[in-house]
Design an enzyme around this catalytic site. Structure first.
Site, short mmCIF file in Angstrom:
data_model
loop_
_atom_site.label_atom_id
_atom_site.label_comp_id
_atom_site.label_asym_id
_atom_site.label_seq_id
_atom_site.Cartn_x
_atom_site.Cartn_y
_atom_site.Cartn_z
CE1 TYR A 167 14.57 13.67 10.15
CE2 TYR A 167 15.61 11.54 10.52
CZ TYR A 167 15.48 12.87 10.83
OH TYR A 167 16.23 13.41 11.82
NE ARG A 214 11.63 1.55 24.08
CZ ARG A 214 11.89 1.63 22.77
NH1 ARG A 214 13.13 1.64 22.31
NH2 ARG A 214 10.91 1.69 21.91
CB SER A 256 -0.91 -0.02 1.22
OG SER A 256 -1.36 1.27 1.54
CB SER A 257 3.72 2.38 2.09
OG SER A 257 3.08 2.32 3.30
CB SER A 280 6.99 24.99 5.29
OG SER A 280 7.98 24.35 6.05
CG HIS A 322 17.77 3.29 15.94
ND1 HIS A 322 16.77 3.85 16.68
CD2 HIS A 322 17.84 4.02 14.80
CE1 HIS A 322 16.24 4.87 16.02
NE2 HIS A 322 16.87 4.99 14.87
C1 HEM Z 1 17.96 15.65 15.44
C2 HEM Z 1 17.30 14.60 15.02
C3 HEM Z 1 17.31 13.22 15.68
C4 HEM Z 1 18.31 12.57 16.32
C5 HEM Z 1 19.74 13.05 16.49
C6 HEM Z 1 17.78 11.30 16.76
C7 HEM Z 1 18.50 10.31 17.43
C8 HEM Z 1 17.97 9.12 17.90
C9 HEM Z 1 18.73 8.07 18.52
C10 HEM Z 1 20.23 8.09 18.72
C11 HEM Z 1 17.85 7.08 18.87
C12 HEM Z 1 18.19 5.74 19.51
C13 HEM Z 1 18.10 5.80 20.99
C14 HEM Z 1 18.22 4.45 21.61
O1 HEM Z 1 17.46 3.53 21.26
O2 HEM Z 1 19.08 4.32 22.50
C15 HEM Z 1 16.55 7.50 18.47
C16 HEM Z 1 15.41 6.75 18.66
C17 HEM Z 1 14.20 7.04 18.05
N1 HEM Z 1 13.92 8.17 17.31
FE1 HEM Z 1 15.17 9.74 16.96
N2 HEM Z 1 16.48 11.22 16.42
C18 HEM Z 1 16.15 12.37 15.75
C19 HEM Z 1 14.93 12.68 15.20
C20 HEM Z 1 13.84 11.83 15.19
C21 HEM Z 1 12.62 12.07 14.48
C22 HEM Z 1 12.35 13.27 13.60
C23 HEM Z 1 11.81 11.02 14.73
C24 HEM Z 1 10.39 10.74 14.26
C25 HEM Z 1 9.55 11.59 13.80
C26 HEM Z 1 12.50 10.12 15.60
C27 HEM Z 1 11.96 8.94 16.08
C28 HEM Z 1 12.63 8.04 16.85
C29 HEM Z 1 12.07 6.80 17.32
C30 HEM Z 1 10.65 6.27 16.99
C31 HEM Z 1 13.04 6.18 18.09
C32 HEM Z 1 12.91 4.90 18.90
C33 HEM Z 1 12.96 3.68 18.16
C34 HEM Z 1 12.75 2.47 19.05
O3 HEM Z 1 13.73 1.99 19.62
O4 HEM Z 1 11.61 2.01 19.17
N3 HEM Z 1 13.74 10.65 15.87
N4 HEM Z 1 16.65 8.76 17.88
CU LIG Z 2 17.06 6.81 14.00
#
Ligand code: HEM
Ligand SMILES: [Cu+2]
Lengths: 545, 295
Positions: free
Chosen positions: A262, A455, A174-175, A273, A308
């Site tokens: 993203y 968590r 679908s996507s 915007s 991650h």
């Molecule tokens: C400056 C921008 C961002 C940085 C530097 C960043 C960095 C990170 C990092 C390093 C993790 C892993 C943390 C861990 O599991 O120990 C993480 C997890 C996550 N980030 Fe971001 N992130 C950014 C933006 C975003 C955006 C825009 C979204 C979504 C709209 C997002 C959604 C998530 C999600 C869903 C996880 C968790 C995934 C999971 O383990 O279930 N992040 N982020």
């Molecule tokens: Cu990521």
């Protein structure tokens, strides 16, 4: 060539008809507005369903100890909450907005491949019907987290994982089809004179999102297919005993997963915007840099996935590379935040509901970006990983990011969709309750996370009790508030002050040149954009310069 | 950009919803079937449900593509519609490229990192503590835990059947292009001959591939369950084979259409789309030949 065609291939009849009657209108439709509406309603249902799973989680976490559900069921709730929110609420909402708005914004009569468009939509209820039905199967539904790491999702998975895999396949199809449709529409159906650099940013961000989708959804399909093979056909992709590696799962998953985050935020960037300039009564600051920043983010999103996996055991050079690459993303993201703030600078601001959500988006999303930067520091992530700090981070980017972006868009375009103004007072109430609720729910998670609360766990140490109770109260508040949103939307559909073609005086773009509500068919003759002034660019310009 | 006064807007269609139902029934049947097999349940209605779904898919394909062909024959498609189809097909092929990339990526990751690590080399060589006796080589003729995953006795050499298959597929790409040139010059005889040769080559490829599989299973002990070598080998060649089958079906439809007098020198996107797909499948094979068989 202006044929309206049906299955039997005879052309010409029912040219300027409105919608068909009854159920067949929705089942068989090829109209981008109908399909857009169905996507949006589907998304809202998923939002409520995923939300009710979250309520179960927060109810259990209200106090330490086990009160309401068993750990097995708790795991199914966290898993389903994540899956339903990501694939059912956020992504379809943006596809719905794309369906409604992209043709209106670029002066196209419809999406490029309208029948495929219908197919993309209807696959979603099928996929989610299958996914949700697993909760009622023997052995329960998926319980391995929305990231479904092997071997939890292979060796130790409940039987229903097979249906989970096929549900993911259907969503992926679908996507991909939805994304192909967006790309074909944007590249091929723009009105004469609507050059790429005149397109509203929502169209730009969606074009890039669509590219991300087409690039990574097949990889997701690949990883679930490997799971299927491991589970049913004896392969050893994720089993070291046969020379495979469970970490392989994580690499392939996150190669999809990071671009996926993203995918969930870029369209919101685009909508915001448009909204911020409209309520600042100023053109968007730095249109061109916005386009390039979006492109840069999309590119970088392909080379950061292992942030991650800092603690899973990757070589040191890997830790370093992925740490620095991740931090780089903050640069184009910072460009965007800078541009939004500069757009508001010295504007004549008013704060109707879309603007409230948009401003909250800018501020709170930045908080999520900062906590992301903290997580990106590999040695620090050794502590933060798999704690509530991560939960706080991604909820700050997803709730006031993606979800507030969707609310802002909904209020901004509701008058165009329904022909009525929504109830501004109630909408503001919806905003403030959501704003307070979500901050109450998610801000304390930073603290308990830094203090070490893991968590995906149904019980916790006593020291975390107070903050968790606050979180739960905030979550209930946020959840209940969304019923108010439902009420506001229904009220707006059924009546209200008639909306002008352009209800927001600062708004720009082709969508405001058609009446409200937008007629069933629009732009069957493409508007000519050639004489639209350059300084209008970035917001789509207007017919009368 | 369009030079047209008005656009093409199709009316309602029943095919998408039929397609949705067909897919849902198919995967539900398949899922039940797999689960029943795994749990050793004597009775399963999975195969029947799957079969019904598959029939529905076939019906839907005939109907949907038939409708599109009819519309195209009726001259209802503008050049703009044609461009939309082109974009659609190109991006679909790109998505397929990414699908294969996942499996190629897995193969590289295993070969460059996981294997050596399990053997005690490299940054994560501690993994060798799991199976201290394990020695890594590629092709992997000894698995870390041979009880769970009995290793194959041998693998398929590159310079026998696979080489012949490479020659077959590469040649078929040329014959297909030759057929395409014929169509553009309005030399339909050339098109028919070229297309027929392409199809024969494709079919021989599939037969040889089947033969190779039989050889692997019956004589070499190289199976899906024989460790990561077998897993990557069958996954990559298997999905490729499935795609060749799809390509053969598409080209067969094109041959039938040519025989019925469809297409002309300017308008033949159906043919072009199918040939893009065929060339794509061919390129994937080159990748397979190099990375799965030779290296
Ligand atoms: C400056 C921008 C961002 C940085 C530097 C960043 C960095 C990170 C990092 C390093 C993790 C892993 C943390 C861990 O599991 O120990 C993480 C997890 C996550 N980030 Fe971001 N992130 C950014 C933006 C975003 C955006 C825009 C979204 C979504 C709209 C997002 C959604 C998530 C999600 C869903 C996880 C968790 C995934 C999971 O383990 O279930 N992040 N982020
Ligand atoms: Cu990521």
């Amino acid at each position: 060539m202006s044929a309206v065609i049906d299955d039997h291939g005879h052309a010409g009849h029912d040219h300027h008809h409105g919608p068909a009657k009854g159920l067949s209108r929705w089942l068989l439709t090829t109209n981008h507005k109908d399909i857009g509406s169905m996507y949006l309603w589907f998304s809202f249902c998923a939002f409520l369903l995923g939300g009710s799973f979250a309520m179960v989680i927060r109810a259990e976490l209200f106090q330490p100890g086990l009160q309401i559900v068993q750990p097995e069921f708790f795991n199914q709730m966290t898993t389903m909450h994540g899956l339903v929110m990501v694939f059912g609420a956020v992504m379809p909402a943006f596809v719905g907005l794309a369906n409604w708005m992209i043709p209106l914004m670029i002066g196209a009569p419809d999406m490029a491949l309208p029948r495929m468009n219908n197919f993309s939509f209807w696959l979603l209820p099928a996929a989610f019907g299958l996914l949700v039905s697993t909760l009622f199967m023997e052995g329960g539904g998926p319980n391995f987290g929305w990231t479904f790491y092997a071997p939890l999702s292979t060796t130790y998975a409940p039987e229903s994982v097979t249906f989970f895999i096929f549900a993911i396949h259907l969503m992926g199809i679908s996507s991909i089809m939805g994304a192909i449709n967006v790309v074909a529409t944007v590249l091929n159906l723009r009105a004469p004179g609507m050059t790429l650099m005149k397109m509203p940013l929502f169209v730009w961000t969606w074009l890039i999102t669509a590219f991300l989708l087409i690039a990574v959804m097949p990889v997701l399909a690949g990883v679930v297919t490997m799971m299927l093979m491991d589970i049913h056909f004896g392969t050893s992709f994720f089993s070291a005993a046969g020379g495979g590696d469970p970490v392989l799962f994580q690499h392939v998953f996150w190669f999809f997963g990071h671009p996926e985050v993203y995918i969930m935020i870029l369209p919101a960037f685009g909508a915001v915007s448009s909204i911020i300039p409209a309520f600042s009564r100023k053109p968007l600051f730095g249109y061109t840099s916005m386009v390039y920043a979006t492109g840069a983010i999309a590119f970088l999103s392909f080379i950061v996935w292992a942030h991650h996996m800092f603690v899973v055991g990757i070589p040191l050079v890997g830790e370093l590379f992925f740490m620095y690459a991740t931090m780089l993303i903050a640069v184009p993201t910072g460009v965007k935040v800078f541009n939004w703030v500069s757009t508001m600078w010295r504007g004549s601001l008013t704060f109707e509901a879309p603007m409230l959500f948009a401003v909250a988006f800018v501020i709170l999303f930045s908080i999520g970006g900062f906590s992301g930067l903290m997580l990106a520091i590999a040695p620090a992530d050794f502590q933060y990983h798999d704690t509530y700090f991560v939960v706080a981070h991604f909820h700050y980017v997803l709730v006031p990011g993606a979800i507030f972006g969707i609310f802002a868009s909904a209020y901004y375009w509701l008058p165009k969709w329904t022909g009525h103004m929504y109830d501004e007072t109630l909408a503001k109430l919806h905003f403030w309750l959501s704003f307070i609720g979500m901050n109450l729910a998610f801000f304390p998670m930073h603290f308990v996370g830094l203090a070490g609360m893991p968590r995906r766990i149904p019980d916790y140490n006593l020291q975390f009790a107070d903050f968790n109770m606050v979180s739960s109260i905030g979550a209930f508040m946020f959840g209940a508030t969304q019923l108010l949103f439902l009420f506001i939307v229904i009220k707006c559909i059924r009546g209200g002050e008639p909306a002008a073609a352009k209800p927001w005086d600062g708004a720009e773009g082709l969508e405001w040149s058609v009446p409200s509500p937008a007629p069933y068919h629009t732009f069957q003759v493409p508007p000519d954009m050639n004489d639209v002034h350059e300084h209008r660019k970035g917001t789509g310009g207007e017919l009368t310069p | 950009m369009s030079t047209h006064q008005t656009y093409y807007v199709p009316a309602q269609s029943k095919w998408p919803i039929i397609a949705t139902l067909a897919l849902l029934i198919t995967v539900y049947g398949l899922g039940s079937w797999f689960n029943d097999l795994k749990a050793d349940r004597a009775e399963s209605n999975g195969p029947l449900i799957f079969f019904i779904g598959a029939l529905l898919i076939a019906y839907m394909m005939f109907g949907w593509f038939g409708a599109v062909v009819k519309e195209s024959r009726a001259g209802l498609y503008s050049p703009q519609m044609d461009r939309s189809f082109r974009w659609g097909m190109s991006w679909f092929i790109f998505s397929e490229v990414m699908f294969f990339s996942a499996f190629f990526g897995a193969l590289f990751y295993i070969r460059f990192w996981v294997g050596p690590w399990l053997d005690g080399d490299g940054a994560k060589g501690v993994s060798a503590m799991l199976w201290p006796d394990f020695e890594y080589s590629w092709p992997l003729l000894n698995n870390p835990d041979p009880k769970l995953y009995p290793a194959p006795e041998g693998v398929i050499g590159a310079w026998g059947l696979p080489l012949i298959n490479t020659i077959l597929l590469v040649t078929s790409s040329f014959t297909l292009t030759w057929a395409h040139h014929g169509l553009k010059k309005n030399n339909r005889k050339q098109t028919k001959i070229g297309l027929a040769i392409t199809l024969v080559l494709g079919a021989i490829f599939l037969v040889l591939q089947a033969e190779e599989y039989i050889h692997a299973y019956t004589e070499l002990g190289l199976t899906l369950g024989s460790g990561i070598y077998g897993a990557t080998f069958f996954m990559l060649t298997g999905f490729h084979g499935a795609h060749v089958t799809m390509g053969v079906i598409m080209l067969t439809v094109m041959l039938v259409r040519i025989l019925r007098g469809h297409f002309n020198a300017e308008h033949h996107f159906g043919f072009e789309g199918a040939s893009w797909y065929w060339h794509f499948v061919d390129v994937v094979w080159i990748g397979l030949f190099v990375f799965v068989y030779v290296l």
